[in-house]
Design a protein around this motif. Sequence first.
Motif, PDB file in Angstrom:
ATOM      1  N   UNK A 127       0.816  -1.220   0.000  1.00  0.00           N
ATOM      2  CA  UNK A 127       0.000   0.000   0.000  1.00  0.00           C
ATOM      3  C   UNK A 127       0.849   1.269   0.000  1.00  0.00           C
ATOM      4  N   UNK A 128       2.155   1.120   0.207  1.00  0.00           N
ATOM      5  CA  UNK A 128       3.091   2.257   0.265  1.00  0.00           C
ATOM      6  C   UNK A 128       2.622   3.304   1.274  1.00  0.00           C
ATOM      7  N   UNK A 129       2.475   2.905   2.536  1.00  0.00           N
ATOM      8  CA  UNK A 129       1.945   3.842   3.537  1.00  0.00           C
ATOM      9  C   UNK A 129       2.915   4.971   3.864  1.00  0.00           C
ATOM     10  N   UNK A 130       2.366   6.128   4.077  1.00  0.00           N
ATOM     11  CA  UNK A 130       3.135   7.280   4.519  1.00  0.00           C
ATOM     12  C   UNK A 130       2.722   7.635   5.940  1.00  0.00           C
ATOM     13  N   UNK A 131       3.655   8.075   6.785  1.00  0.00           N
ATOM     14  CA  UNK A 131       3.286   8.468   8.146  1.00  0.00           C
ATOM     15  C   UNK A 131       2.182   9.521   8.145  1.00  0.00           C
ATOM     16  N   UNK A 132       1.208   9.328   9.014  1.00  0.00           N
ATOM     17  CA  UNK A 132       0.106  10.275   9.112  1.00  0.00           C
ATOM     18  C   UNK A 132      -1.095   9.940   8.254  1.00  0.00           C
TER      19      UNK A 132
END
Length: 305
Positions: A127-132
């Motif tokens: 999912x290529x998560x980004x912080x926040x």
Amino acid sequence: MRRVRYESTGGPLFLEEVPVPEAGPGELLVRCEAVGVTLPVVRKVTEAAEPVPLGGETAGEVVATGAGVTRFRTGDRVTGLCFGHGYADFAVLHEAMASPVPRKASAVDAVALVRSGLVALGALQAARPEPGESALVTAAASGVGHLAVQLARVHGASRVVGAVSGAGKAEFVRALGADEVVAYDAPGWGEPVDYALDAVGGDLLGPAVAALAPGGRLVAYSSGGGTIQAYDLLVGAKSVIGFQMARIARGKPELYERWRQELWRLFTEGALKPVVHAELPLEEAAKAHAVIASRSNLGKVVLRP
């Protein structure tokens, strides 16, 4: 030794006595102490055209090694994926699919954490998560889903939504760290999310895509199939990513091993806590399958040979 088998589609499952298998080249013979029960294996019993070996996750002690094995020796504690008969007192694992179990972890911890955790972590990474960012996890109370909820938080999600089949699972999912819990049949799933990890598929794909914010990503790792209308993706610039753990295990062994090490690190630090719904004796494999098929489990279901 004892082994669980079935003779026709749909079962029933039964125990039989068979000789202990031998470890071939590159293989480990493991005395099984715990066996994880998964939805894909349950579905094979009810859907496969012909009977197949009941394989999957197992953990225990290495009692013999085949030619060419270099990473393990007799007496080591390991966990891994068995492609043959895994619902048994002894199982054969390919060395490449096995990993050591830390001294302070039990065999039950291992089967509750490693394979389900690898799927959860792999889907999350896809999912290529980004912080926040905000996250949605379907089947949030399942063996994989309850770890995905925790991993999303560990990887910086500011808001985690768990989707479940019934209100009775809400308290459990909130205790895992979810900020919100929604039922599948709810008319809306709250504020949109940046990414979704879907383990259900089928008719749930539509609501899961609808729950995405513009530019959102849905990772589908279910064996349940389903169809998505391209227009539903186009209007919100949304994307759907398919994830299969087997491709990582076979094609990217270094990444597979790195993920395994991360799971054990998080477990040791107390940041990731696998939950076991039930431990059942091997002769109650049918009961274990019934629990998984009914989607009533809160966490992992484990057989104890």
